[in-house]
Design a protein around this motif. Sequence first.
Motif, PDB file in Angstrom:
ATOM      1  N   ALA A 131       0.595  -1.263   9.403  1.00  0.00           N
ATOM      2  CA  ALA A 131      -0.072  -0.496   8.312  1.00  0.00           C
ATOM      3  C   ALA A 131       1.293   0.283   7.790  1.00  0.00           C
ATOM      4  O   ALA A 131       1.350   0.396   6.185  1.00  0.00           O
ATOM      5  N   ALA A 132       2.153   0.641   8.590  1.00  0.00           N
ATOM      6  CA  ALA A 132       3.302   1.285   7.978  1.00  0.00           C
ATOM      7  C   ALA A 132       4.149   0.551   7.038  1.00  0.00           C
ATOM      8  O   ALA A 132       4.620   0.922   6.016  1.00  0.00           O
ATOM      9  N   GLU A 133       4.377  -0.487   7.501  1.00  0.00           N
ATOM     10  CA  GLU A 133       5.353  -1.584   6.844  1.00  0.00           C
ATOM     11  C   GLU A 133       4.669  -1.914   5.634  1.00  0.00           C
ATOM     12  O   GLU A 133       5.204  -2.309   4.496  1.00  0.00           O
ATOM     13  N   ARG A 134       3.204  -2.141   5.627  1.00  0.00           N
ATOM     14  CA  ARG A 134       2.398  -2.450   4.350  1.00  0.00           C
ATOM     15  C   ARG A 134       2.642  -1.465   3.447  1.00  0.00           C
ATOM     16  O   ARG A 134       3.009  -1.507   2.233  1.00  0.00           O
ATOM     17  N   ALA A 135       2.604  -0.026   3.983  1.00  0.00           N
ATOM     18  CA  ALA A 135       2.640   1.065   2.934  1.00  0.00           C
ATOM     19  C   ALA A 135       4.041   1.353   2.348  1.00  0.00           C
ATOM     20  O   ALA A 135       4.304   1.382   1.085  1.00  0.00           O
ATOM     21  N   VAL A 136       5.124   1.097   3.102  1.00  0.00           N
ATOM     22  CA  VAL A 136       6.579   1.013   2.638  1.00  0.00           C
ATOM     23  C   VAL A 136       6.609  -0.124   1.590  1.00  0.00           C
ATOM     24  O   VAL A 136       7.097  -0.057   0.328  1.00  0.00           O
ATOM     25  N   ALA A 137       6.171  -1.420   1.558  1.00  0.00           N
ATOM     26  CA  ALA A 137       6.114  -2.566   0.661  1.00  0.00           C
ATOM     27  C   ALA A 137       5.562  -2.019  -0.591  1.00  0.00           C
ATOM     28  O   ALA A 137       5.789  -2.413  -1.716  1.00  0.00           O
ATOM     29  N   VAL A 138       4.104  -1.441  -0.400  1.00  0.00           N
ATOM     30  CA  VAL A 138       3.519  -1.018  -1.495  1.00  0.00           C
ATOM     31  C   VAL A 138       4.255  -0.128  -2.384  1.00  0.00           C
ATOM     32  O   VAL A 138       4.477  -0.086  -3.645  1.00  0.00           O
ATOM     33  N   VAL A 139       4.887   0.764  -1.666  1.00  0.00           N
ATOM     34  CA  VAL A 139       5.876   2.076  -2.384  1.00  0.00           C
ATOM     35  C   VAL A 139       6.960   1.180  -3.192  1.00  0.00           C
ATOM     36  O   VAL A 139       7.300   1.553  -4.322  1.00  0.00           O
ATOM     37  N   GLU A 140       7.432   0.442  -2.501  1.00  0.00           N
ATOM     38  CA  GLU A 140       8.621  -0.503  -3.057  1.00  0.00           C
ATOM     39  C   GLU A 140       8.266  -1.203  -4.189  1.00  0.00           C
ATOM     40  O   GLU A 140       9.003  -1.147  -5.401  1.00  0.00           O
ATOM     41  N   ALA A 141       7.104  -1.893  -4.356  1.00  0.00           N
ATOM     42  CA  ALA A 141       6.568  -2.724  -5.195  1.00  0.00           C
ATOM     43  C   ALA A 141       6.051  -2.088  -6.483  1.00  0.00           C
ATOM     44  O   ALA A 141       6.542  -2.309  -7.579  1.00  0.00           O
ATOM     45  N   ARG A 142       5.599  -0.897  -6.215  1.00  0.00           N
ATOM     46  CA  ARG A 142       5.103   0.018  -7.229  1.00  0.00           C
ATOM     47  C   ARG A 142       6.107   0.972  -7.904  1.00  0.00           C
ATOM     48  O   ARG A 142       6.030   1.034  -9.162  1.00  0.00           O
ATOM     49  N   TYR A 143       6.824   1.379  -7.243  1.00  0.00           N
ATOM     50  CA  TYR A 143       7.989   2.354  -7.943  1.00  0.00           C
ATOM     51  C   TYR A 143       9.506   1.640  -7.939  1.00  0.00           C
ATOM     52  O   TYR A 143      10.360   2.291  -8.517  1.00  0.00           O
ATOM     53  N   GLY A 144       9.601   0.484  -7.419  1.00  0.00           N
ATOM     54  CA  GLY A 144      11.127  -0.237  -7.560  1.00  0.00           C
ATOM     55  C   GLY A 144      12.093   0.294  -6.537  1.00  0.00           C
ATOM     56  O   GLY A 144      13.254  -0.069  -6.939  1.00  0.00           O
TER      57      GLY A 144
END
Length: 77
Positions: free
Chosen positions: A63-76
């Motif tokens: 879940a932590a890895e998914r959260a980081v991936a979402v933040v990177e995708a959303r905010y670049g």
Amino acid sequence: MTDEQRVWLVTGASSGFGRAITEAAVGAGDVVVTAARRAPADLAADHPEQVEAIALDVTDTAAAERAVAVVEARYGR
């Protein structure tokens, strides 16, 4: 969001140091994704342009890895 704004992913943002770090980052004009088992929706409501609240249990590695991936995708970053 501008290129000058830093993007923070702050865990434990519902209280203590996490909350203080979030408030300081918002005060500096940065964007903050707050994460906690019970996401602190009040910060997001008070600063909708700067704060996004997500629920995250940091003991769940996937879940932590998914959260980081979402933040990177959303905010670049």
